[in-house]
Every structure is written in C-alpha cells, then in structure tokens.
Scaffold this motif. Structure first.
Motif, mmCIF file in Angstrom:
data_model
loop_
_atom_site.group_PDB
_atom_site.id
_atom_site.type_symbol
_atom_site.label_atom_id
_atom_site.label_comp_id
_atom_site.label_asym_id
_atom_site.label_seq_id
_atom_site.Cartn_x
_atom_site.Cartn_y
_atom_site.Cartn_z
ATOM 1 N N THR A 161 4.259 -0.659 3.012
ATOM 2 C CA THR A 161 4.774 -1.808 2.256
ATOM 3 C C THR A 161 6.069 -1.445 1.553
ATOM 4 N N CYS A 162 7.038 -2.350 1.654
ATOM 5 C CA CYS A 162 8.325 -2.179 0.985
ATOM 6 C C CYS A 162 8.475 -3.281 -0.057
ATOM 7 N N GLY A 163 8.800 -2.905 -1.271
ATOM 8 C CA GLY A 163 9.002 -3.885 -2.334
ATOM 9 C C GLY A 163 10.391 -3.766 -2.931
ATOM 10 N N ILE A 164 11.103 -4.888 -2.987
ATOM 11 C CA ILE A 164 12.429 -4.916 -3.599
ATOM 12 C C ILE A 164 12.338 -5.838 -4.812
ATOM 13 N N ILE A 165 12.514 -5.261 -5.986
ATOM 14 C CA ILE A 165 12.309 -6.024 -7.223
ATOM 15 C C ILE A 165 13.437 -7.016 -7.463
ATOM 16 N N SER A 166 14.692 -6.601 -7.251
ATOM 17 C CA SER A 166 15.842 -7.476 -7.487
ATOM 18 C C SER A 166 16.781 -7.397 -6.291
ATOM 19 N N LEU A 167 16.780 -8.433 -5.482
ATOM 20 C CA LEU A 167 17.587 -8.457 -4.266
ATOM 21 C C LEU A 167 19.074 -8.562 -4.580
ATOM 22 N N SER A 168 19.883 -7.967 -3.722
ATOM 23 C CA SER A 168 21.338 -8.145 -3.773
ATOM 24 C C SER A 168 21.820 -8.446 -2.358
ATOM 25 N N THR A 169 23.055 -8.891 -2.251
ATOM 26 C CA THR A 169 23.579 -9.252 -0.930
ATOM 27 C C THR A 169 23.617 -8.052 0.007
ATOM 28 N N SER A 170 23.643 -6.836 -0.536
ATOM 29 C CA SER A 170 23.643 -5.638 0.313
ATOM 30 C C SER A 170 22.297 -5.428 0.998
ATOM 31 N N ASP A 171 21.263 -6.168 0.555
ATOM 32 C CA ASP A 171 19.955 -6.082 1.200
ATOM 33 C C ASP A 171 19.863 -6.977 2.433
ATOM 34 N N THR A 172 20.904 -7.767 2.687
ATOM 35 C CA THR A 172 20.938 -8.582 3.903
ATOM 36 C C THR A 172 20.924 -7.680 5.133
ATOM 37 N N GLY A 173 20.077 -8.010 6.087
ATOM 38 C CA GLY A 173 20.000 -7.202 7.303
ATOM 39 C C GLY A 173 18.780 -7.552 8.132
ATOM 40 N N SER A 194 8.783 -8.759 -0.808
ATOM 41 C CA SER A 194 7.812 -7.777 -0.327
ATOM 42 C C SER A 194 7.719 -7.870 1.190
ATOM 43 N N LEU A 195 7.764 -6.714 1.855
ATOM 44 C CA LEU A 195 7.623 -6.644 3.307
ATOM 45 C C LEU A 195 6.557 -5.610 3.629
ATOM 46 N N SER A 196 5.646 -5.978 4.529
ATOM 47 C CA SER A 196 4.537 -5.083 4.825
ATOM 48 C C SER A 196 4.219 -5.104 6.311
ATOM 49 N N CYS A 197 3.946 -3.919 6.866
ATOM 50 C CA CYS A 197 3.537 -3.798 8.268
ATOM 51 C C CYS A 197 2.020 -3.872 8.349
ATOM 52 N N GLU A 198 1.524 -4.862 9.066
ATOM 53 C CA GLU A 198 0.088 -5.029 9.236
ATOM 54 C C GLU A 198 -0.281 -4.728 10.674
ATOM 55 N N ASP A 199 -1.184 -3.764 10.849
ATOM 56 C CA ASP A 199 -1.593 -3.305 12.173
ATOM 57 C C ASP A 199 -3.042 -3.706 12.405
ATOM 58 N N GLN A 200 -3.275 -4.584 13.397
ATOM 59 C CA GLN A 200 -4.622 -5.068 13.681
ATOM 60 C C GLN A 200 -5.533 -3.975 14.230
ATOM 61 N N SER A 214 -0.206 -6.365 18.183
ATOM 62 C CA SER A 214 -0.961 -5.553 17.228
ATOM 63 C C SER A 214 -0.275 -5.412 15.868
ATOM 64 N N VAL A 215 1.049 -5.334 15.843
ATOM 65 C CA VAL A 215 1.756 -5.033 14.600
ATOM 66 C C VAL A 215 2.629 -6.219 14.186
ATOM 67 N N SER A 216 2.533 -6.610 12.929
ATOM 68 C CA SER A 216 3.337 -7.716 12.408
ATOM 69 C C SER A 216 4.000 -7.292 11.110
ATOM 70 N N LEU A 217 5.245 -7.758 10.918
ATOM 71 C CA LEU A 217 5.946 -7.576 9.657
ATOM 72 C C LEU A 217 5.741 -8.844 8.834
ATOM 73 N N VAL A 218 5.027 -8.712 7.735
ATOM 74 C CA VAL A 218 4.705 -9.857 6.884
ATOM 75 C C VAL A 218 5.670 -9.877 5.701
ATOM 76 N N VAL A 219 6.334 -11.023 5.504
ATOM 77 C CA VAL A 219 7.341 -11.179 4.454
ATOM 78 C C VAL A 219 6.826 -12.139 3.390
ATOM 79 N N SER A 220 6.995 -11.768 2.139
ATOM 80 C CA SER A 220 6.595 -12.635 1.019
ATOM 81 C C SER A 220 7.695 -12.631 -0.044
ATOM 82 N N PRO A 221 8.245 -13.847 -0.370
ATOM 83 C CA PRO A 221 7.972 -15.180 0.165
ATOM 84 C C PRO A 221 8.313 -15.277 1.661
ATOM 85 N N SER A 222 7.541 -16.078 2.390
ATOM 86 C CA SER A 222 7.664 -16.156 3.843
ATOM 87 C C SER A 222 8.822 -17.079 4.244
ATOM 88 N N ARG A 223 10.024 -16.553 4.183
ATOM 89 C CA ARG A 223 11.218 -17.280 4.610
ATOM 90 C C ARG A 223 12.298 -16.261 4.926
#
Length: 318
Positions: free
Chosen positions: A153-165, A121-127, A102-111
């Motif tokens: 939806t979570c949006g990170i405008i400028s990624l840094s290495t501390s966002d790794t996780g 951008s990361l977003s939780c989509e619930d069917q 039912s629930v998916s975490l959608v990542v854009s760009p998808s990688r």
C-alpha cells in the motif's frame, strides 16, 4: 562500437501510448537527417528486445498488445562496418490497460484526477494471496517506487502536481500489472471518471467537480478529443451504451475553470470474449468429425461413380 551524438534517434508512437488489451500499436524509430542503411535495436525498461520480427525496418509493432508489454521504450540505430551508432532515443512510455485476473491496483478516492493537497491511497490486491507486490510509478522525472509505502500500500498525504504519472503493481520478479494514470491538478476543477477501463455496453458517467464545494458543478461543457460533445445543467454526462468509438481524451469546462484531460479506455465485454471463445472451441472440437464426414462422403461418391462406370462398361460389352 562508436556512437555519435550527431546522429540522433527519436521514437514516436502510433496511434497513441494508451491502449487497451487486444489493441495494436506501432513504435517508430527515426534517425534525424538520415533515413537509409540503418538497423534498429529496441529496449523496454532498459532490457534489449530480441524479437526481430516485431522490430523490422525501424518499426516495432505489438498486435495484439498485452498487459506485459507495458513499459518505457527506447531505440538505437547503427550502420556500417565497423558499426557506427546513434545514442539512445528519447523515452516513450507505453501503457496497456485491462483487468488482471489476479492483481489489481485499487485507488482511493476511485478516480483518475485529484486536487493538489488532497490525500491518495493506492494498494495492490492479489486474489491469489501471494505477497511481494509493490506500487511503482512513472512521472516526468523517472521510474521509482511510490513514496510512503507500507507493504503493498502506498499513501500520499498531500498530493502535488509532481505526483502526476502512471502507477502500477510490480512483483519482485519485475512483472507489471494494472497500470493506471493519476493526474494531480492545482486548479479548481477536475473531471471525475472511472479510473479503470469501461466495459463495452456499460454506462460511462462523468462529473465536473469543484475544489471548494467538493460537489458536481451544475453547468458544465464536456469535451472529447478537443470537441464539445455535451452541455449539461445536471453536473454530469452519461453515455448509456459505451463502444470502442467512445475511447479518447475527455475534459470538462465551467465558468470556474477547466479540468485536465483524462484518457478513457474501453475494453471488450467478458461475455463477448467468452462467446467468441465458445465458438472457436466448438469449431475446434467439431473439426475432426466434420473432416471424417467429408472424407466419408467423398469415398461414397467415388464408390458410386466407380459402380456407375462399371455398369456402363458392362452394358457396352453386352
């Protein structure tokens, strides 16, 4: 209960902390400098786990692992009367990947790998269209809500290495769904791979991407678990029929630099699962009829034996 820092508990995982639904994994709790007389307690996300059958003898086994087993595990040991205990162990994340119904975490760009300073951008989509899912993450610092979050939806405008996780969707009641590993690299080369598990039988395609051109690098070496597997001059590597043996850590290397490592998960195809389920369903449905047939044949056999014995006895009497 007296807890001392002199006896320290440590937790490790076998075979690895990244799993696919249905795999098996064992967490092992050890006490430095001592190995006997201890009883162990296990915790996931600071909640005590009371399933003693999983955690006997300093080992906590998940077989098969399920999506709800995702979390951060710690252990503690105690012995003696009055009880003498260790402090809590180091933290050990355990991530079980799969496809939630039912629930998916959608990542854009998808990688799974991204360049620093890029946006994400990361977003939780619930069917089922139910609200209440938020994006959370586990980094080298702690577990926290994703910053810059609007609704699901979570949006990170400028990624840094501390966002790794590891990022996942979490409900208001604490359910975790669809954990994904996101890696941010401040170098010039990243590996482009599917952010979701690859299905058995499908094609796995990897690219080596350069920061300045944002296009695949033509000459690249591709590695799995530290060993060279392919040298390509097309900028990509493909495995046409993926199997469980292709699961592992991948990275690429070029004259311009080397990417970080990405874990590629492989899960069983849904058609294969349905096939097995159909066989089991057929056997369960047919079992009463098979049992009735066996009982009937046995009764017929016994009746024939009894009749034959009667005829022999009658012949002897004659």
């Amino acid at each position: 209960m007296f807890c001392s820092a002199e006896a320290q508990a440590a937790v490790r995982v076998s075979p690895q902390p990244w799993l696919t639904e249905g795999d098996s994994v064992t967490l092992i709790c050890e006490v430095t400098g001592s190995s006997t007389g201890w009883t162990f307690s296990w915790f996931r996300d600071d909640d005590h786990l009371s399933d003693s059958s999983r955690g006997a003898g300093g080992s906590y086994t998940l077989s098969p692992a399920a999506l709800q087993h995702t979390g951060v595990y710690t252990c503690r040991a105690e012995r003696g009367r009055p009880a003498y205990c260790t402090n809590y162990s180091n933290t050990q994340p355990l991530w079980i990947t799969g496809v939630s119904r039912s629930v998916s975490l959608v990542v854009s760009p998808s990688r799974s790998q991204h360049f620093s300073s890029d946006s994400l951008s990361l977003s939780c989509e619930d069917q089922s269209n139910s609200a209440g899912w938020t994006v959370r993450r586990y980094t080298d610092r702690n577990t926290e809500d994703c910053s810059k979050q609007t609704g699901s939806t979570c949006g990170i405008i400028s990624l840094s290495t501390s966002d790794t996780g590891v990022y996942w969707c979490q409900s208001e009641s604490g359910e975790k769904r669809h954990p994904l590993n996101i890696t941010v690299h401040d170098g010039d080369v990243i590996l482009v791979s599917s952010v979701d598990p690859v299905i058995e039988g499908d094609t796995l395609t990897l690219h080596c991407l350069h920061r300045s051109t944002n296009s695949p690098i033509l000459t690249a070496d591709f590695y799995k678990d530290g060993s060279l597997i392919q040298n390509q001059t097309t900028g990509e590597m493909s495995i046409t029929t993926v199997s469980k043996s292709h699961e592992g850590f991948y990275y690429c290397k070029t004259e311009r630099g080397q990417s970080l490592h990405s874990w590629i998960s492989v899960r069983a195809s849904r058609s294969g699962q349905i096939f097995v389920f159909n066989i089991l369903s057929f056997l369960l449905a047919a079992f009463p009829y098979l049992l009735s047939t066996v009982v009937l044949l046995f009764k017929c056999y016994r009746a024939r034996v009894t009749s034959a014995e009667g005829q022999i006895q009658y012949a002897v009497t004659e």
